[in-house]
Design a protein around this motif. Structure first.
Motif, PDB file in Angstrom:
ATOM      1  N   TYR A 136      42.722  -1.048  31.035  1.00 45.57           N
ATOM      2  CA  TYR A 136      42.475  -0.191  29.867  1.00 45.57           C
ATOM      3  C   TYR A 136      42.320   1.262  30.289  1.00 45.57           C
ATOM      4  CZ  TYR A 136      42.019  -4.139  26.750  1.00 45.57           C
ATOM      5  OH  TYR A 136      42.282  -5.251  25.993  1.00 45.57           O
ATOM      6  N   LEU A 137      41.588   1.483  31.369  1.00 43.46           N
ATOM      7  CA  LEU A 137      41.405   2.844  31.872  1.00 43.46           C
ATOM      8  C   LEU A 137      42.747   3.453  32.266  1.00 43.46           C
ATOM      9  CD1 LEU A 137      39.614   5.198  32.784  1.00 43.46           C
ATOM     10  CD2 LEU A 137      39.465   4.058  35.005  1.00 43.46           C
ATOM     11  N   ILE A 138      43.548   2.715  33.007  1.00 45.09           N
ATOM     12  CA  ILE A 138      44.862   3.212  33.428  1.00 45.09           C
ATOM     13  C   ILE A 138      45.769   3.418  32.221  1.00 45.09           C
ATOM     14  CG2 ILE A 138      46.960   2.565  34.696  1.00 45.09           C
ATOM     15  CD1 ILE A 138      45.031   1.330  36.810  1.00 45.09           C
ATOM     16  N   GLY A 139      45.667   2.543  31.223  1.00 47.27           N
ATOM     17  CA  GLY A 139      46.472   2.689  30.017  1.00 47.27           C
ATOM     18  C   GLY A 139      46.137   3.928  29.211  1.00 47.27           C
ATOM     19  N   VAL A 140      44.905   4.377  29.300  1.00 49.45           N
ATOM     20  CA  VAL A 140      44.465   5.552  28.548  1.00 49.45           C
ATOM     21  C   VAL A 140      44.764   6.859  29.292  1.00 49.45           C
ATOM     22  CG1 VAL A 140      42.340   6.757  27.827  1.00 49.45           C
ATOM     23  CG2 VAL A 140      42.700   4.379  27.197  1.00 49.45           C
ATOM     24  N   LEU A 141      44.843   6.806  30.598  1.00 55.34           N
ATOM     25  CA  LEU A 141      44.990   8.029  31.386  1.00 55.34           C
ATOM     26  C   LEU A 141      46.165   8.918  30.962  1.00 55.34           C
ATOM     27  CD1 LEU A 141      43.976   6.887  34.984  1.00 55.34           C
ATOM     28  CD2 LEU A 141      42.680   8.318  33.385  1.00 55.34           C
ATOM     29  N   PRO A 142      47.367   8.374  30.678  1.00 58.15           N
ATOM     30  CA  PRO A 142      48.457   9.274  30.266  1.00 58.15           C
ATOM     31  C   PRO A 142      48.192   9.993  28.938  1.00 58.15           C
ATOM     32  CG  PRO A 142      49.333   7.153  30.953  1.00 58.15           C
ATOM     33  CD  PRO A 142      47.844   7.007  30.873  1.00 58.15           C
ATOM     34  N   ALA A 143      47.304   9.466  28.125  1.00 59.68           N
ATOM     35  CA  ALA A 143      46.984  10.114  26.851  1.00 59.68           C
ATOM     36  C   ALA A 143      46.159  11.378  27.050  1.00 59.68           C
ATOM     37  CB  ALA A 143      46.232   9.152  25.934  1.00 59.68           C
ATOM     38  N   LEU A 144      45.414  11.456  28.130  1.00 60.28           N
ATOM     39  CA  LEU A 144      44.520  12.596  28.323  1.00 60.28           C
ATOM     40  C   LEU A 144      45.260  13.923  28.447  1.00 60.28           C
ATOM     41  CD1 LEU A 144      41.838  10.931  30.629  1.00 60.28           C
ATOM     42  CD2 LEU A 144      41.830  11.195  28.132  1.00 60.28           C
ATOM     43  N   PRO A 145      46.354  14.022  29.218  1.00 65.48           N
ATOM     44  CA  PRO A 145      47.084  15.301  29.224  1.00 65.48           C
ATOM     45  C   PRO A 145      47.707  15.635  27.871  1.00 65.48           C
ATOM     46  CG  PRO A 145      47.678  13.989  31.140  1.00 65.48           C
ATOM     47  CD  PRO A 145      46.857  13.122  30.244  1.00 65.48           C
ATOM     48  N   VAL A 146      48.094  14.625  27.101  1.00 64.16           N
ATOM     49  CA  VAL A 146      48.635  14.893  25.757  1.00 64.16           C
ATOM     50  C   VAL A 146      47.550  15.523  24.895  1.00 64.16           C
ATOM     51  CG1 VAL A 146      49.649  13.884  23.683  1.00 64.16           C
ATOM     52  CG2 VAL A 146      50.339  13.050  25.940  1.00 64.16           C
ATOM     53  N   ILE A 147      46.358  14.977  24.978  1.00 67.80           N
ATOM     54  CA  ILE A 147      45.226  15.577  24.278  1.00 67.80           C
ATOM     55  C   ILE A 147      45.008  17.001  24.791  1.00 67.80           C
ATOM     56  CG2 ILE A 147      42.716  15.421  23.937  1.00 67.80           C
ATOM     57  CD1 ILE A 147      43.157  12.294  24.172  1.00 67.80           C
ATOM     58  N   GLY A 148      45.183  17.179  26.096  1.00 71.64           N
ATOM     59  CA  GLY A 148      45.061  18.499  26.696  1.00 71.64           C
ATOM     60  C   GLY A 148      46.065  19.496  26.138  1.00 71.64           C
ATOM     61  N   PHE A 149      47.278  19.024  25.771  1.00 75.07           N
ATOM     62  CA  PHE A 149      48.256  19.917  25.154  1.00 75.07           C
ATOM     63  C   PHE A 149      47.712  20.491  23.852  1.00 75.07           C
ATOM     64  CE2 PHE A 149      51.694  17.234  27.305  1.00 75.07           C
ATOM     65  CZ  PHE A 149      51.905  18.151  28.313  1.00 75.07           C
TER      66      PHE A 149
END
Length: 134
Positions: free
Chosen positions: A43-56
């Motif tokens: 779950y943690l690894i699955g969420v990680l790519p979303a964090l830079p998108v949120i950063g955008f």
């Protein structure tokens, strides 16, 4: 025309976030598609790519607040409104049609992709509208 300091900071942030996004996405796809992790780590690894998108989104908000040139800020606001209108309209229409079993399920991360495309469309609208007024 020289770039403002706010624009340069925004561009640096976006480049760093894009590199981070690619690294996290490729890593997550590799690890999760090969079932190399499970449980809470998956779950943690699955969420990680979303964090830079949120950063955008954060980077765009910071740029809006840091940009001192009101004209440039207005152009970005217009772009963002067009992007938001496009993506929310798409999500609403697709959601209803999907709910009536007329369209297949579409993953949620498709809507930010459409939003970013809407920024591009908004940029074209800005060029058209502002070019007409010159």
């Amino acid at each position: 025309m020289a770039l403002s300091s706010a624009t340069r900071r925004y561009q640096r942030r976006v480049i760093l976030l894009a590199i981070l996004y690619a690294a996290l996405l490729f890593s997550a796809v590799y690890l999760l598609n090969r079932h190399m992790v499970g449980g809470a780590a998956a779950y943690l690894i699955g969420v990680l790519p979303a964090l830079p998108v949120i950063g955008f989104f954060v980077a765009i908000g910071l740029y809006m607040t840091e940009e001192r040139d009101e004209y440039l800020r207005m152009l970005l606001v217009r772009q963002s409104l067009i992007a938001t209108g496009l993506s929310m309209t798409g999500a609403t229409l697709w959601g209803f049609l999907e709910g009536f079993d007329l369209l297949p399920h579409l993953v949620g991360y498709a809507w930010p992709i459409l939003w970013f495309g809407g920024l591009g469309l908004g940029s074209c609208v800005n060029r058209f509208v502002e070019g007409r007024t010159e």
